[in-house]
Design an enzyme around this catalytic site. Structure first.
Site, PDB file in Angstrom:
ATOM      1  N   SER A   1    -111.640 -71.186  56.466  1.00 53.82           N
ATOM      2  CA  SER A   1    -110.646 -71.701  57.083  1.00 53.82           C
ATOM      3  C   SER A   1    -110.435 -73.126  56.357  1.00 53.82           C
ATOM      4  CB  SER A   1    -110.605 -72.115  58.547  1.00 53.82           C
ATOM      5  OG  SER A   1    -110.741 -70.743  59.061  1.00 53.82           O
TER       6      SER A   1
ATOM      7  N   CYS B   1    -108.141 -68.512  66.536  1.00 55.05           N
ATOM      8  CA  CYS B   1    -107.526 -69.502  65.199  1.00 55.05           C
ATOM      9  C   CYS B   1    -106.280 -68.894  64.806  1.00 55.05           C
ATOM     10  CB  CYS B   1    -108.779 -69.826  64.476  1.00 55.05           C
ATOM     11  SG  CYS B   1    -108.478 -71.434  63.525  1.00 55.05           S
ATOM     12  N   PHE B   2    -106.466 -68.700  63.503  1.00 53.25           N
ATOM     13  CA  PHE B   2    -105.073 -68.121  62.778  1.00 53.25           C
ATOM     14  C   PHE B   2    -104.757 -66.986  63.253  1.00 53.25           C
ATOM     15  CE2 PHE B   2    -103.535 -66.287  58.615  1.00 53.25           C
ATOM     16  CZ  PHE B   2    -102.388 -67.334  58.334  1.00 53.25           C
TER      17      PHE B   2
ATOM     18  N   GLN C   1    -102.206 -67.892  66.006  1.00 59.38           N
ATOM     19  CA  GLN C   1    -101.046 -68.168  65.655  1.00 59.38           C
ATOM     20  C   GLN C   1    -100.267 -66.945  65.156  1.00 59.38           C
ATOM     21  OE1 GLN C   1    -101.916 -70.844  62.287  1.00 59.38           O
ATOM     22  NE2 GLN C   1    -103.509 -71.844  63.744  1.00 59.38           N
TER      23      GLN C   1
ATOM     24  N   ASN D   1    -110.901 -75.544  64.028  1.00 62.32           N
ATOM     25  CA  ASN D   1    -110.303 -76.046  62.692  1.00 62.32           C
ATOM     26  C   ASN D   1    -109.035 -75.444  62.271  1.00 62.32           C
ATOM     27  OD1 ASN D   1    -110.207 -76.318  59.788  1.00 62.32           O
ATOM     28  ND2 ASN D   1    -111.807 -74.560  59.441  1.00 62.32           N
TER      29      ASN D   1
ATOM     30  N   PHE E   1    -102.057 -75.776  62.033  1.00 63.85           N
ATOM     31  CA  PHE E   1    -100.935 -75.289  62.533  1.00 63.85           C
ATOM     32  C   PHE E   1    -101.077 -75.026  64.042  1.00 63.85           C
ATOM     33  CE2 PHE E   1    -100.779 -74.985  57.981  1.00 63.85           C
ATOM     34  CZ  PHE E   1     -99.160 -75.226  57.554  1.00 63.85           C
TER      35      PHE E   1
ATOM     36  N   HIS F   1    -112.795 -71.748  68.142  1.00 62.08           N
ATOM     37  CA  HIS F   1    -113.700 -70.674  67.962  1.00 62.08           C
ATOM     38  C   HIS F   1    -114.830 -70.294  68.741  1.00 62.08           C
ATOM     39  CE1 HIS F   1    -112.880 -70.904  63.486  1.00 62.08           C
ATOM     40  NE2 HIS F   1    -112.197 -71.751  63.706  1.00 62.08           N
TER      41      HIS F   1
ATOM     42  N   GLU G   1    -117.045 -68.145  68.725  1.00 61.74           N
ATOM     43  CA  GLU G   1    -118.288 -67.727  68.097  1.00 61.74           C
ATOM     44  C   GLU G   1    -119.033 -69.220  67.731  1.00 61.74           C
ATOM     45  OE1 GLU G   1    -116.256 -69.588  64.519  1.00 61.74           O
ATOM     46  OE2 GLU G   1    -115.606 -68.297  66.167  1.00 61.74           O
TER      47      GLU G   1
END
Length: 384
Positions: free
Chosen positions: A51, A261-262, A265, A303, A306, A354, A356
């Site tokens: 990332s 995370c991503f 989004q 992390n 956006f 995250h 994990e």
């Protein structure tokens, strides 16, 4: 190279501000988006997190490198940061697990860095002005004129609009076997996945089929998965149209979906919400998040630069109305950024952080259990 090397280095921001220090890691030049991370530990996991691809990472903790690095804690097969910024590198390594010093590892992977600068002043500047492009110039490159350095920085690729997942995803599918008795099969899209993520899924009896970012839905469907997972990753979610369409097809098929995370989004985009670039993002292992349903506050590892633009409060009908109702499930307590989504009429949820937690607190690991429960509750009529 000695940690006390006098080799000059300079960090130059695209707005013209410069910080002079000493070379740390490889010498030369590098450019990328300057961002800061607030974790006091976990620098090895940061450096190997895809990332961070395309970014120059500033450590706000002043003393970095104390525990060296080892051959077990890398979160991927590469060191992805474009550059690395620390204030006071540790002069010696003190950890029984260490196999190498941090600077040795940076040199071996060609990571250009800088030390001996006021990282607090740099962080405050980025908080006030926003994350921006920067360059690190050391050795002969440190002697370049300021105008040439700024020109090099301003010619770097901006993060807004950048599609980076194709540069970090796996080249070939691979499988992480379930630990113990196999309960489910999950297809995990590698958008920049960290190794701890499939390990957490596998620990719950899940066989994880990791696939490249460009994998079409037809190939996923042919695997007859019990669930689909979308990982973290770099770049602008607005540039990930293929992945958004895959999620929509997953939701239409009634396959349980979990994104982090991503992936959060992209679920937001699949539901019809917009995304936007944060001023300076959230990075570090100490980010407080409210779980709206339980009222619990979880300390999370994050992390991202956006975020999803969705209404906080009562559930709403998704802009893509075919997917029914959705609610914001988690809220960032520092700035009330959307930190999670939960669909009420299709089996899907996601979080911006995250779970994990490598490195980071373990407050949110129960989300993997929630995903397993969702797959267990999937109606037989929707199974392939």
């Amino acid at each position: 190279m000695s940690l006390l090397s006098p080799t000059p280095a300079v960090l130059v921001l695209e707005d013209g501000r410069a910080f002079r220090g000493r070379a740390y890691g490889s010498t030369g030049r590098t450019v990328g988006e300057a961002v800061f991370t607030t974790g006091m530990t976990g620098y090895q996991e940061t450096l190997t997190d895809p990332s961070f691809h395309g970014q120059i990472v500033v450590q706000t903790a002043p003393h970095i490198g104390n525990t060296g690095v080892n051959d077990e804690d890398d979160e991927s097969g590469g060191y992805w940061v474009s550059g690395y910024v620390v204030r006071d590198p540790s002069r010696r390594v003190s950890n029984w697990r260490a196999t190498e010093g941090l600077e040795e590892r940076l040199i071996r992977h060609g990571i250009v860095g800088i030390s001996g600068i006021d990282t607090r002043a740099l962080t405050r500047h980025l908080r006030d002005r926003g994350a921006m492009r920067a360059g690190i110039f050391s050795g002969d490159d440190a002697a370049l004129g300021t105008d040439a350095q700024i020109e090099a920085v301003r010619s770097a690729r901006p993060m807004a609009g950048a599609r980076l997942v194709d540069e970090v995803t796996t080249g070939q599918p691979y499988t992480v076997e379930a630990v113990g008795e196999k309960r489910f099969t999950v297809v995990a899209y590698d958008l920049g996945i960290k190794s701890a993520t499939p390990e957490q899924l596998a620990a719950r009896g899940i066989e994880v089929r990791v696939v490249p970012a460009g994998t079409p839905f037809a190939e996923v469907s042919a695997l007859k998965p019990d669930g689909v997972f979308f990982s973290n990753g770099p770049g602008d979610p607005a540039a990930a149209d293929h992945e958004v369409e895959v999620i929509r097809r997953v939701l239409r098929a009634g396959i349980p979906f979990f994104g982090i995370c991503f992936g959060n989004q992209l679920l937001g985009r699949a539901l019809g919400f917009g995304t936007y670039k944060l001023t300076f993002g959230h990075r570090g292992a100490n980010q407080p998040v409210l779980d709206v349903a339980s009222g619990a506050v979880e300390i999370t590892s994050q992390n991202h630069g956006f975020a999803v633009e969705a209404p906080i409060g009562d559930p709403v009908t998704a802009p893509q109305e075919e997917f029914g109702r959705v609610e914001v499930s988690h809220i960032g307590l520092n700035d009330r950024v959307v930190e999670g989504l939960r669909c009420l009429d299709v089996p899907a949820f996601s979080v911006q952080f995250h779970p994990e937690s490598a490195a980071g607190p373990h407050d949110s690991r129960g989300l993997f259990d929630r995903f397993a429960d969702m797959m267990a509750d999937r109606p037989a009529s929707t199974r392939a």
